[in-house]
Scaffold this active site. Structure first.
Site, PDB file in Angstrom:
ATOM      1  N   TYR A   1       4.217   6.330  10.542  1.00 14.91           N
ATOM      2  CA  TYR A   1       3.407   5.152  10.201  1.00 14.91           C
ATOM      3  C   TYR A   1       4.212   4.160   9.363  1.00 14.91           C
ATOM      4  O   TYR A   1       4.178   2.973   9.579  1.00 14.91           O
ATOM      5  CB  TYR A   1       2.163   5.598   9.420  1.00 14.91           C
ATOM      6  CG  TYR A   1       1.082   4.549   9.286  1.00 14.91           C
ATOM      7  CD1 TYR A   1       1.205   3.492   8.381  1.00 14.91           C
ATOM      8  CD2 TYR A   1      -0.089   4.616  10.042  1.00 14.91           C
ATOM      9  CE1 TYR A   1       0.213   2.532   8.246  1.00 14.91           C
ATOM     10  CE2 TYR A   1      -1.090   3.657   9.904  1.00 14.91           C
ATOM     11  CZ  TYR A   1      -0.930   2.628   9.002  1.00 14.91           C
ATOM     12  OH  TYR A   1      -1.909   1.662   8.868  1.00 14.91           O
TER      13      TYR A   1
ATOM     14  N   HIS B   1       0.848  -1.205   0.000  1.00 10.91           N
ATOM     15  CA  HIS B   1       0.000   0.000   0.000  1.00 10.91           C
ATOM     16  C   HIS B   1       0.873   1.240   0.000  1.00 10.91           C
ATOM     17  O   HIS B   1       1.848   1.319   0.746  1.00 10.91           O
ATOM     18  CB  HIS B   1      -0.918   0.029   1.230  1.00 10.91           C
ATOM     19  CG  HIS B   1      -2.092  -0.896   1.129  1.00 10.91           C
ATOM     20  ND1 HIS B   1      -3.126  -0.885   2.023  1.00 10.91           N
ATOM     21  CD2 HIS B   1      -2.382  -1.882   0.232  1.00 10.91           C
ATOM     22  CE1 HIS B   1      -4.025  -1.797   1.683  1.00 10.91           C
ATOM     23  NE2 HIS B   1      -3.584  -2.419   0.583  1.00 10.91           N
TER      24      HIS B   1
ATOM     25  N   TYR C   1      -9.094   5.156   7.764  1.00  2.00           N
ATOM     26  CA  TYR C   1      -9.223   5.526   9.180  1.00  2.00           C
ATOM     27  C   TYR C   1     -10.261   6.645   9.246  1.00  2.00           C
ATOM     28  O   TYR C   1     -10.065   7.714   8.674  1.00  2.00           O
ATOM     29  CB  TYR C   1      -7.898   6.058   9.728  1.00  2.00           C
ATOM     30  CG  TYR C   1      -6.821   5.018   9.944  1.00  2.00           C
ATOM     31  CD1 TYR C   1      -6.048   4.528   8.888  1.00  2.00           C
ATOM     32  CD2 TYR C   1      -6.563   4.524  11.231  1.00  2.00           C
ATOM     33  CE1 TYR C   1      -5.056   3.574   9.098  1.00  2.00           C
ATOM     34  CE2 TYR C   1      -5.557   3.572  11.446  1.00  2.00           C
ATOM     35  CZ  TYR C   1      -4.822   3.112  10.378  1.00  2.00           C
ATOM     36  OH  TYR C   1      -3.836   2.161  10.595  1.00  2.00           O
TER      37      TYR C   1
ATOM     38  N   PRO D   1      -3.642  -0.189  18.895  1.00  2.09           N
ATOM     39  CA  PRO D   1      -3.353  -0.597  17.511  1.00  2.09           C
ATOM     40  C   PRO D   1      -3.602   0.484  16.450  1.00  2.09           C
ATOM     41  O   PRO D   1      -3.349   0.263  15.281  1.00  2.09           O
ATOM     42  CB  PRO D   1      -4.258  -1.800  17.294  1.00  2.09           C
ATOM     43  CG  PRO D   1      -5.290  -1.704  18.332  1.00  2.09           C
ATOM     44  CD  PRO D   1      -4.726  -0.945  19.476  1.00  2.09           C
TER      45      PRO D   1
ATOM     46  N   LYS E   1       1.500  -0.351  15.191  1.00  2.05           N
ATOM     47  CA  LYS E   1       2.890  -0.412  15.648  1.00  2.05           C
ATOM     48  C   LYS E   1       3.258  -1.671  16.424  1.00  2.05           C
ATOM     49  O   LYS E   1       4.439  -2.013  16.519  1.00  2.05           O
ATOM     50  CB  LYS E   1       3.172   0.800  16.552  1.00  2.05           C
ATOM     51  CG  LYS E   1       3.232   2.090  15.804  1.00  2.05           C
ATOM     52  CD  LYS E   1       4.426   2.128  14.875  1.00  2.05           C
ATOM     53  CE  LYS E   1       4.163   2.999  13.664  1.00  2.05           C
ATOM     54  NZ  LYS E   1       4.678   2.436  12.453  1.00  2.05           N
TER      55      LYS E   1
END
Ligand code: FAS
Ligand code: PHB
Length: 391
Positions: free
Chosen positions: A384, A72, A201, A294, A298
């Site tokens: 991220y 991704h 998200y 979560p 990580k």
């Protein structure tokens, strides 16, 4: 029984550590309280950072990941009427891979079998002894009910958030930081193709939602719920209805496609950091030393980063009689642990709604900033997708 490194826990941290040590010719025995089938079936993380993928590649564990995983470029951040894509490759030159922790664990287990790794699964009564001496040992009862003792040069606690290793560091030398977040995640696995190409998200007044995936035909989704939520209160229809509202079903023609739910569970949201990550000949790695919510994806990646630093430190200690890297391990690992703990807190508090409308205003402003400022977006992308294994 005797070995050089006694590893407690056969999750990602324990398995990868045994693999990295073996590459340096260091012998280990892996002790695990569950059965192998249970460990390999446990549904957990889904996102691998670039550093994790590169490390797995470097030790011959990248082939199936690159064949069956999904690379991704970034993620979507969503709130009512708006959805923005953050392209990590454009921002920081790093991507992420979607490949379930179950698959990583299976790949590691297969590689360890090929190496003749010694495992003891389904043990009980694990106890650590003499960790402050140079002759530590572990006692346990094996799957046949026989009492066993494993002598080692080093013990590594990879036994997760509920294992005995963390408590083997004396209270007087241990410091623990923690935060319970005032919400939990209801997670589902569904036999339906993902309705999105990359993770969404979503911030919504009703609560956070996340659309992730495991394959072209299996979706993984989460909903913010109250702590202690009884999963029986959430029918499949109620779950899909809430996900549709929060993820923006119908917005700009986007549709969330529901499907048969094959697994559902409620996951508490908490941060824990235990320092130090070393006491005498006992080292901690992964969830045994730290837990992150979560939201920042990580947990698994931190476990990988810990053992990527620990393995060469143990090689220096046991093969070159050089204690330097082992003495530095805790401080080195904790720099990345705290960076990821902060980022996980930052993502979690940006996206989860609470009772205070002032917070909602701050969150929406933060979301607008992150999706319109390249500098802000690069900050999210760096944390991220792009952290190096050692900070
Ligand atoms: P693990 O917990 O994976 O492994 C520890 C092992 O030690 C276990 O197999 C356990 O059975 C064993 N053990 C415990 N006590 C023992 C004893 N006394 N003797 C011997 N063995 C013992 N992270 C994400 O990034 N994204 C997610 O979506 C996500 N979801 C999660 C959902 C759940 C329910 C949980 C608990 C965690 C989730 N995580 C997630 C975090 C998770 O992926 C961890 O970060 C990851 O498993 C860490 O790996 P380990 O440190 O190896 O710990
Ligand atoms: C998952 O796919 O399980 C997942 C992905 C991203 C997260 C958390 C969980 O932040």
């Amino acid at each position: 029984m005797r070995t050089e490194v006694a590893i407690i826990g056969a999750g990602p941290a324990g398995l990868l550590l045994s693999h990295l040590l073996a590459a340096d010719g260091i012998d280990s025995v892996v002790l695990e309280v569950r059965t192998r089938e249970y460990v390999e079936a446990r549904i957990r993380a889904g996102i691998l950072e670039t550093s994790t993928v590169d490390l797995l590649d470097s030790v011959g564990l990248g082939e199936r990941l690159r064949r069956e995983g999904f690379e991704h470029r970034g993620i979507y951040l969503q709130w009512p009427e708006e959805r923005h894509h953050l392209d990590f490759v454009d921002l920081v030159g790093r991507s992420v891979w979607v490949y379930g922790q179950t698959e990583v664990t299976k790949d590691l287990g297969k590689a360890r079998d090929a190496d003749g790794q010694q495992f003891c699964y389904a043990i009980t009564d694990t106890e650590l002894h003499d960790v402050a001496t140079d002759r530590p040992h572990v006692t346990f009862v094996d799957s046949d009910g026989a009492a066993q003792r494993l002598d080692a040069d080093v013990i590594v606690g990879c036994d997760g958030s509920f294992g005995p290793s963390r408590a083997a560091i004396p209270e007087r030398t241990r410091q623990t930081w923690g935060r319970e977040y005032p919400y939990s995640w209801l997670g589902i696995l569904a036999d339906v193709a993902p309705s999105t190409d990359e993770l969404i998200y979503a911030w919504h007044p009703d609560g956070f939602a996340l659309h992730s995936m495991r394959s072209a035909s299996v979706s993984r989704l989460y909903l913010q719920v109250e702590p202690g939520t009884d999963i029986a209160q959430w029918s499949d229809d109620r779950i899909w209805d809430a996900l549709a509202v929060r993820l923006g079903h119908g917005q700009d023609g986007w549709q969330l496609t529901p499907g048969p739910i094959t697994d559902k569970s409620v996951l508490p949201m908490r941060s824990v950091v235990a320092e130090p990550m070393r006491h005498g000949r006992l080292f901690l790695a992964g969830d045994a030393a730290h837990i992150v919510p979560p939201t920042g994806a990580k947990g698994l990646n931190l476990a990988v980063a810990d053992v990527a630093v620990l393995a060469p430190a143990l090689q220096a200690l046991l093969r070159k009689n050089d204690p330097g890297p082992a003495d530095a391990y805790s401080d080195t690992a904790l720099r990345r642990v705290w960076r990821c703990t902060h980022f996980s807190w930052w993502m979690t508090t940006m996206l989860h709604v609470g009772p205070d409308p002032f917070d909602a205003q701050l969150q929406q402003s933060q979301l607008r900033w992150v999706t319109t400022s390249e500098a802000a977006a690069a900050g999210l992308a760096e944390n991220y997708a792009g952290l190096p294994l050692e900070l």
